[in-house]
Design a protein around this motif. Structure first.
Motif, short mmCIF file in Angstrom:
data_model
loop_
_atom_site.label_atom_id
_atom_site.label_comp_id
_atom_site.label_asym_id
_atom_site.label_seq_id
_atom_site.Cartn_x
_atom_site.Cartn_y
_atom_site.Cartn_z
N CYS A 33 -46.51 -13.72 -3.22
CA CYS A 33 -47.94 -14.28 -3.43
C CYS A 33 -48.85 -13.40 -3.77
O CYS A 33 -48.68 -12.17 -3.93
N GLU A 34 -50.18 -13.79 -4.12
CA GLU A 34 -51.19 -13.10 -4.63
C GLU A 34 -51.66 -12.00 -3.75
O GLU A 34 -52.00 -10.93 -4.34
N ARG A 35 -51.82 -12.49 -2.60
CA ARG A 35 -52.29 -11.47 -1.35
C ARG A 35 -51.33 -10.22 -1.60
O ARG A 35 -51.89 -9.12 -1.55
N ARG A 36 -50.04 -10.21 -1.74
CA ARG A 36 -48.93 -9.27 -1.58
C ARG A 36 -49.20 -8.30 -2.93
O ARG A 36 -48.96 -7.35 -2.67
N ARG A 37 -49.53 -8.93 -3.87
CA ARG A 37 -49.64 -8.29 -5.26
C ARG A 37 -51.06 -7.56 -5.01
O ARG A 37 -50.95 -6.39 -5.43
N GLU A 38 -52.00 -8.12 -4.70
CA GLU A 38 -53.17 -7.32 -4.40
C GLU A 38 -53.08 -6.24 -3.33
O GLU A 38 -53.65 -5.22 -3.70
N ASP A 39 -52.34 -6.49 -2.20
CA ASP A 39 -52.12 -5.35 -1.39
C ASP A 39 -51.28 -4.17 -2.14
O ASP A 39 -51.66 -3.01 -1.83
N PHE A 43 -52.73 -0.52 -2.60
CA PHE A 43 -51.94 0.70 -1.81
C PHE A 43 -52.22 1.93 -2.88
O PHE A 43 -52.35 3.05 -2.44
N GLU A 44 -51.78 1.55 -4.19
CA GLU A 44 -51.81 2.74 -5.22
C GLU A 44 -53.12 3.36 -5.24
O GLU A 44 -53.21 4.58 -5.14
N HIS A 45 -54.40 2.87 -4.94
CA HIS A 45 -55.57 3.50 -4.75
C HIS A 45 -55.75 4.17 -3.55
O HIS A 45 -56.35 5.40 -3.37
N ILE A 46 -55.28 3.62 -2.42
CA ILE A 46 -55.37 4.16 -1.33
C ILE A 46 -54.49 5.31 -1.10
O ILE A 46 -54.96 6.49 -0.75
N ARG A 47 -53.37 5.29 -1.81
CA ARG A 47 -52.47 6.55 -1.82
C ARG A 47 -53.07 7.45 -2.56
O ARG A 47 -52.93 8.64 -2.21
#
Length: 280
Positions: A33-39, A43-47
């Motif tokens: 789903c789109e939400r998981r792709r956004e997450d 995550f890459e930005h968060i990391r």
């Protein structure tokens, strides 16, 4: 038979939720789903932020850093993603006062109770902490902080805890920041700050001396908090073999702390950024 049963179950589910069979099939074909792709992208930005600050930023500060990048997301979502990926910031424990630490009352009073710090170079705070090297020897770090911006304005490192160490840091602070009218310097009641030589140096600079109230270490909580952050984020995570290595660590951390590490109490910016906003 099983295929018919599955089709029947899907039809019943579509009727219950009020969706068409074609819509359901389309949803299944879309995969993740789109939400998981956004997450995943988030995550890459968060990391990258987490790694940049060496694991010292939790979800509140990472959320603010994301907003600076133009990524507006809630802190709860950031916390959930961090938790799902095992990202946990290192934490420091703040010092709490213990009754009965002092048995004598000295003549220097606390002059910062109820003070409202509204500009740089109005109130400096200082303290000394100890750092143990791997060989069992000790090094002592003296720091002077501007309490308005939380900026470390000077520091000194030595293998001896004496008045020479604290004199060195206050001399550097004056060289770096200049002389200022009505400047107060606050510290605990350590012997280095009580010495006649140190008190005379402050008088020469025109600096008013202030000290913790008896049995109240929280008067100097800002500098205590800094030392806990420094030790948690650097010293406790490294094996320090020599005074030269420690000096290099301190230099790097002071640069990071003053120019990059954000503080919630000053609007999630670094001390340098905060002072630049004032001066501009």
């Amino acid at each position: 038979m099983d295929q018919n049963r599955e089709k029947h179950s899907i039809s019943m589910m579509c009727r219950i939720y009020g969706v068409s069979r074609d819509g359901y099939n389309s949803w299944r074909r879309r995969g993740v789903c789109e939400r998981r792709r956004e997450d995943s992208e988030l995550f890459e930005h968060i990391r990258s932020i987490f790694d940049r600050h060496d694991g010292c930023y939790g979800s509140p500060k990472i959320t603010e850093e994301l907003r600076k990048r133009g990524i507006y997301v809630g802190q709860k979502r950031v916390a959930r993603i961090m938790r799902n990926h095992g990202l946990k910031a290192v934490k420091s424990r703040i010092y709490t006062a213990r009754p009965g630490m002092y048995t004598h009352v000295y003549g220097i009073t606390c002059k910062i109770e109820g003070i409202k710090v509204s500009r740089p170079n109005q109130l400096w705070v200082g303290d000394v902490t100890y750092i143990k090297l791997r060989d069992g020897s000790w090094q002592y770090l003296s720091v002077v902080m501007d309490r308005y911006s939380r900026k470390i304005v000077a520091w000194s490192l030595s293998d001896r805890r004496d008045v020479s160490l604290t004199l060195s840091s206050i001399d550097r602070a004056v060289r770096n920041r200049g002389h200022h009218r009505e400047l107060i310097f606050h510290s605990d009641r350590g012997s280095e700050y009580l010495s006649g030589q140190y008190r005379e140096r402050l008088r020469r600079y025109g600096i008013t001396q202030s000290m913790n109230r008896v049995k109240n270490m929280n008067d100097n909580a800002f500098i205590e908090s800094f030392f806990h952050q420094f030790k948690t984020e650097r010293i406790k995570r490294l094996a320090v073999d020599s005074a030269e290595q420690l000096r290099s660590i301190v230099i790097g951390y002071m640069r990071y702390y003053n120019t990059q590490r954000s503080h919630s109490s000053i609007g999630y910016v670094s001390p340098h950024e905060f002072e630049c906003k004032i001066n501009c």
